[in-house]
Design a protein around this motif. Structure first.
Motif, PDB file in Angstrom:
ATOM      1  N   ALA A  85       4.190  20.468 -18.984  1.00 46.39           N
ATOM      2  CA  ALA A  85       2.977  20.430 -18.279  1.00 46.39           C
ATOM      3  C   ALA A  85       2.181  19.458 -18.402  1.00 46.39           C
ATOM      4  CB  ALA A  85       2.653  21.480 -19.240  1.00 46.39           C
ATOM      5  N   LEU A  86       1.478  18.880 -16.901  1.00 44.15           N
ATOM      6  CA  LEU A  86       0.513  17.894 -16.983  1.00 44.15           C
ATOM      7  C   LEU A  86      -0.291  18.017 -17.217  1.00 44.15           C
ATOM      8  CD1 LEU A  86       1.957  16.372 -13.705  1.00 44.15           C
ATOM      9  CD2 LEU A  86       2.333  15.276 -15.929  1.00 44.15           C
ATOM     10  N   ALA A  87      -1.098  17.549 -17.926  1.00 49.17           N
ATOM     11  CA  ALA A  87      -2.938  17.570 -17.918  1.00 49.17           C
ATOM     12  C   ALA A  87      -3.810  16.631 -17.207  1.00 49.17           C
ATOM     13  CB  ALA A  87      -2.930  18.356 -19.602  1.00 49.17           C
ATOM     14  N   SER A  88      -4.954  16.220 -18.238  1.00 50.24           N
ATOM     15  CA  SER A  88      -5.449  15.109 -17.575  1.00 50.24           C
ATOM     16  C   SER A  88      -5.537  14.097 -18.011  1.00 50.24           C
ATOM     17  CB  SER A  88      -7.143  15.956 -17.957  1.00 50.24           C
ATOM     18  OG  SER A  88      -7.709  15.790 -18.974  1.00 50.24           O
ATOM     19  N   SER A  89      -5.118  13.790 -19.593  1.00 48.00           N
ATOM     20  CA  SER A  89      -4.613  12.668 -20.035  1.00 48.00           C
ATOM     21  C   SER A  89      -3.354  12.638 -20.668  1.00 48.00           C
ATOM     22  CB  SER A  89      -5.635  12.411 -21.084  1.00 48.00           C
ATOM     23  OG  SER A  89      -6.323  13.512 -22.283  1.00 48.00           O
ATOM     24  N   HIS A  90      -2.662  13.666 -21.075  1.00 45.80           N
ATOM     25  CA  HIS A  90      -1.322  14.274 -22.077  1.00 45.80           C
ATOM     26  C   HIS A  90      -0.356  14.560 -20.738  1.00 45.80           C
ATOM     27  CE1 HIS A  90      -4.403  13.087 -24.593  1.00 45.80           C
ATOM     28  NE2 HIS A  90      -3.389  12.166 -24.716  1.00 45.80           N
ATOM     29  N   ALA A 104      16.989  23.568 -28.356  1.00 49.48           N
ATOM     30  CA  ALA A 104      18.339  23.954 -28.449  1.00 49.48           C
ATOM     31  C   ALA A 104      18.986  25.405 -28.712  1.00 49.48           C
ATOM     32  CB  ALA A 104      19.180  23.025 -29.444  1.00 49.48           C
ATOM     33  N   VAL A 105      19.281  25.778 -27.200  1.00 45.52           N
ATOM     34  CA  VAL A 105      20.333  26.578 -27.498  1.00 45.52           C
ATOM     35  C   VAL A 105      21.103  27.167 -27.850  1.00 45.52           C
ATOM     36  CG1 VAL A 105      20.126  29.635 -25.480  1.00 45.52           C
ATOM     37  CG2 VAL A 105      17.708  27.501 -26.037  1.00 45.52           C
ATOM     38  N   ALA A 106      21.677  28.933 -28.926  1.00 44.79           N
ATOM     39  CA  ALA A 106      23.060  28.794 -28.515  1.00 44.79           C
ATOM     40  C   ALA A 106      23.650  29.483 -27.612  1.00 44.79           C
ATOM     41  CB  ALA A 106      22.847  29.341 -29.739  1.00 44.79           C
ATOM     42  N   PRO A 107      24.407  28.912 -26.899  1.00 43.00           N
ATOM     43  CA  PRO A 107      25.033  29.726 -25.465  1.00 43.00           C
ATOM     44  C   PRO A 107      25.311  31.609 -25.545  1.00 43.00           C
ATOM     45  CG  PRO A 107      26.351  28.174 -25.703  1.00 43.00           C
ATOM     46  CD  PRO A 107      25.081  27.886 -26.875  1.00 43.00           C
ATOM     47  N   LYS A 108      26.516  31.245 -27.207  1.00 45.41           N
ATOM     48  CA  LYS A 108      26.692  32.618 -27.344  1.00 45.41           C
ATOM     49  C   LYS A 108      25.487  34.069 -26.744  1.00 45.41           C
ATOM     50  CE  LYS A 108      31.314  30.635 -28.832  1.00 45.41           C
ATOM     51  NZ  LYS A 108      31.516  30.471 -30.163  1.00 45.41           N
ATOM     52  N   ASP A 109      24.813  33.547 -27.378  1.00 46.67           N
ATOM     53  CA  ASP A 109      23.820  34.587 -27.359  1.00 46.67           C
ATOM     54  C   ASP A 109      22.495  34.561 -26.285  1.00 46.67           C
ATOM     55  OD1 ASP A 109      22.867  32.903 -29.061  1.00 46.67           O
ATOM     56  OD2 ASP A 109      23.289  34.452 -31.218  1.00 46.67           O
ATOM     57  N   ASN A 110      22.337  33.313 -25.993  1.00 41.63           N
ATOM     58  CA  ASN A 110      21.353  32.365 -25.747  1.00 41.63           C
ATOM     59  C   ASN A 110      19.304  32.466 -26.276  1.00 41.63           C
ATOM     60  OD1 ASN A 110      21.818  31.493 -23.095  1.00 41.63           O
ATOM     61  ND2 ASN A 110      21.699  33.862 -22.278  1.00 41.63           N
ATOM     62  N   LYS A 111      20.294  32.301 -28.012  1.00 39.22           N
ATOM     63  CA  LYS A 111      19.119  32.664 -28.564  1.00 39.22           C
ATOM     64  C   LYS A 111      18.379  30.920 -29.086  1.00 39.22           C
ATOM     65  CE  LYS A 111      19.999  36.236 -31.349  1.00 39.22           C
ATOM     66  NZ  LYS A 111      20.160  37.055 -33.071  1.00 39.22           N
ATOM     67  N   THR A 112      17.554  30.630 -29.124  1.00 39.10           N
ATOM     68  CA  THR A 112      16.921  29.339 -29.354  1.00 39.10           C
ATOM     69  C   THR A 112      17.166  29.303 -31.306  1.00 39.10           C
ATOM     70  OG1 THR A 112      15.237  29.543 -27.714  1.00 39.10           O
ATOM     71  CG2 THR A 112      14.804  28.128 -29.670  1.00 39.10           C
ATOM     72  N   ILE A 113      17.418  28.108 -31.288  1.00 41.39           N
ATOM     73  CA  ILE A 113      17.839  28.299 -33.282  1.00 41.39           C
ATOM     74  C   ILE A 113      17.091  26.496 -33.158  1.00 41.39           C
ATOM     75  CG2 ILE A 113      20.212  28.673 -32.538  1.00 41.39           C
ATOM     76  CD1 ILE A 113      21.632  26.039 -32.782  1.00 41.39           C
ATOM     77  N   SER A 114      16.308  26.232 -32.381  1.00 39.99           N
ATOM     78  CA  SER A 114      15.145  24.784 -32.493  1.00 39.99           C
ATOM     79  C   SER A 114      14.483  24.432 -31.500  1.00 39.99           C
ATOM     80  CB  SER A 114      15.965  23.487 -33.213  1.00 39.99           C
ATOM     81  OG  SER A 114      15.403  22.107 -33.854  1.00 39.99           O
ATOM     82  N   ALA A 115      13.136  24.258 -31.817  1.00 40.76           N
ATOM     83  CA  ALA A 115      12.475  23.507 -31.095  1.00 40.76           C
ATOM     84  C   ALA A 115      11.488  22.571 -32.011  1.00 40.76           C
ATOM     85  CB  ALA A 115      11.677  25.135 -30.308  1.00 40.76           C
ATOM     86  N   VAL A 116      10.875  22.008 -30.199  1.00 37.85           N
ATOM     87  CA  VAL A 116      10.229  20.868 -30.372  1.00 37.85           C
ATOM     88  C   VAL A 116       8.868  20.785 -29.358  1.00 37.85           C
ATOM     89  CG1 VAL A 116       9.692  18.586 -30.774  1.00 37.85           C
ATOM     90  CG2 VAL A 116      11.927  19.298 -31.304  1.00 37.85           C
ATOM     91  N   ASN A 117       8.112  20.906 -29.608  1.00 39.29           N
ATOM     92  CA  ASN A 117       6.529  20.513 -29.204  1.00 39.29           C
ATOM     93  C   ASN A 117       6.434  18.773 -29.641  1.00 39.29           C
ATOM     94  OD1 ASN A 117       6.515  23.083 -27.795  1.00 39.29           O
ATOM     95  ND2 ASN A 117       5.816  23.922 -29.459  1.00 39.29           N
ATOM     96  N   TYR A 118       6.187  18.211 -28.252  1.00 40.21           N
ATOM     97  CA  TYR A 118       5.333  16.913 -28.028  1.00 40.21           C
ATOM     98  C   TYR A 118       4.608  16.811 -27.261  1.00 40.21           C
ATOM     99  CZ  TYR A 118       9.321  14.669 -25.702  1.00 40.21           C
ATOM    100  OH  TYR A 118      10.462  14.943 -24.754  1.00 40.21           O
ATOM    101  N   VAL A 119       3.731  15.268 -27.143  1.00 43.11           N
ATOM    102  CA  VAL A 119       3.001  15.173 -26.069  1.00 43.11           C
ATOM    103  C   VAL A 119       3.119  13.598 -25.575  1.00 43.11           C
ATOM    104  CG1 VAL A 119       0.589  14.432 -25.700  1.00 43.11           C
ATOM    105  CG2 VAL A 119       0.920  16.822 -27.244  1.00 43.11           C
ATOM    106  N   LEU A 120       3.444  13.186 -24.607  1.00 41.32           N
ATOM    107  CA  LEU A 120       2.883  11.236 -24.247  1.00 41.32           C
ATOM    108  C   LEU A 120       1.953  11.440 -23.339  1.00 41.32           C
ATOM    109  CD1 LEU A 120       6.265  11.672 -22.435  1.00 41.32           C
ATOM    110  CD2 LEU A 120       6.004  10.994 -24.948  1.00 41.32           C
ATOM    111  N   PRO A 121       1.461  10.857 -23.733  1.00 41.65           N
ATOM    112  CA  PRO A 121       0.024  10.263 -22.680  1.00 41.65           C
ATOM    113  C   PRO A 121       0.485  10.053 -21.150  1.00 41.65           C
ATOM    114  CG  PRO A 121       1.148   8.370 -24.362  1.00 41.65           C
ATOM    115  CD  PRO A 121       2.299   9.195 -24.605  1.00 41.65           C
ATOM    116  N   LEU A 122      -0.411  10.626 -20.665  1.00 45.70           N
ATOM    117  CA  LEU A 122      -0.496  10.765 -19.009  1.00 45.70           C
ATOM    118  C   LEU A 122      -0.879   9.386 -18.907  1.00 45.70           C
ATOM    119  CD1 LEU A 122       0.334  12.158 -16.636  1.00 45.70           C
ATOM    120  CD2 LEU A 122      -1.581  13.014 -16.423  1.00 45.70           C
TER     121      LEU A 122
END
Length: 185
Positions: free
Chosen positions: A145-150, A157-175
């Protein structure tokens, strides 16, 4: 006397050659550090760090594990992406390859939806069938998602057999101007 004039010409030729080499070296130096800085810069390193963190959370090692990486999509339009989403996905795939994972090249697949200008969009209903064909342990998906400055990114990472999320990461990049250009097609 003829020997002396040859030495003078040789000295002049050496000076000219040295000047030419110096000029070429200066030109090369002015381009190379910029490319090197960009190629290994904060944008790439942050995407690599996110991939590292994602796989640490998934708790699987890279040896002989197949992984599918879909294009990172625009959170406001999940069936669209941009050069930004495709580049982030490419960098994540590159990092997983460096870690020893077998990353399946999605653009060579006919069973994944490809859209002109959007990249490979791996839908949840497609992930099971595609991952089974490649015995994939994980499917990496994400959004931005784009914001004004980031740019805010989430990769999962989703396990394909049951579509369960087994790991997730949120991070930010400068815009930055470059990132903004990548986000607009």
């Amino acid at each position: 006397p003829p020997v002396r004039s040859i030495r003078i010409m040789t000295t002049n030729a050496k000076r000219t050659l040295l000047a030419a080499i110096s000029a070429l070296t200066l030109c090369a130096c002015s381009v190379t550090p910029e490319y090197t800085e960009l190629a290994s810069g904060a944008f790439t390193q942050r995407n690599y760090a996110a991939a590292d963190e994602l796989m640490e959370g998934a708790r699987i090692s890279g040896r002989n594990q197949s992984v599918l990486v879909g294009t990172i999509v625009d959170i406001d339009s999940l069936d669209h992406s941009s050069r930004l989403g495709r580049l982030v996905a490419e960098q994540i795939a590159a990092r997983l390859t460096q870690q020893g994972f077998n990353v399946v090249e999605m653009r060579l697949r006919n069973d994944v939806r490809l859209r002109e200008g959007s990249g490979e969009l791996l839908l949840s209903r497609d992930s099971l069938a595609v991952s089974q064909k490649h015995d994939a342990s994980l499917v990496v998906v994400g959004s931005y998602a784009l914001a004004s400055s980031h740019v805010y990114l989430t990769i999962r990472a989703v396990a394909p057999k049951d579509n369960k999320t087994i790991s997730a990461v949120n991070y930010v990049l400068p815009l930055t101007e470059n990132t903004r250009l990548l986000a607009t097609n």
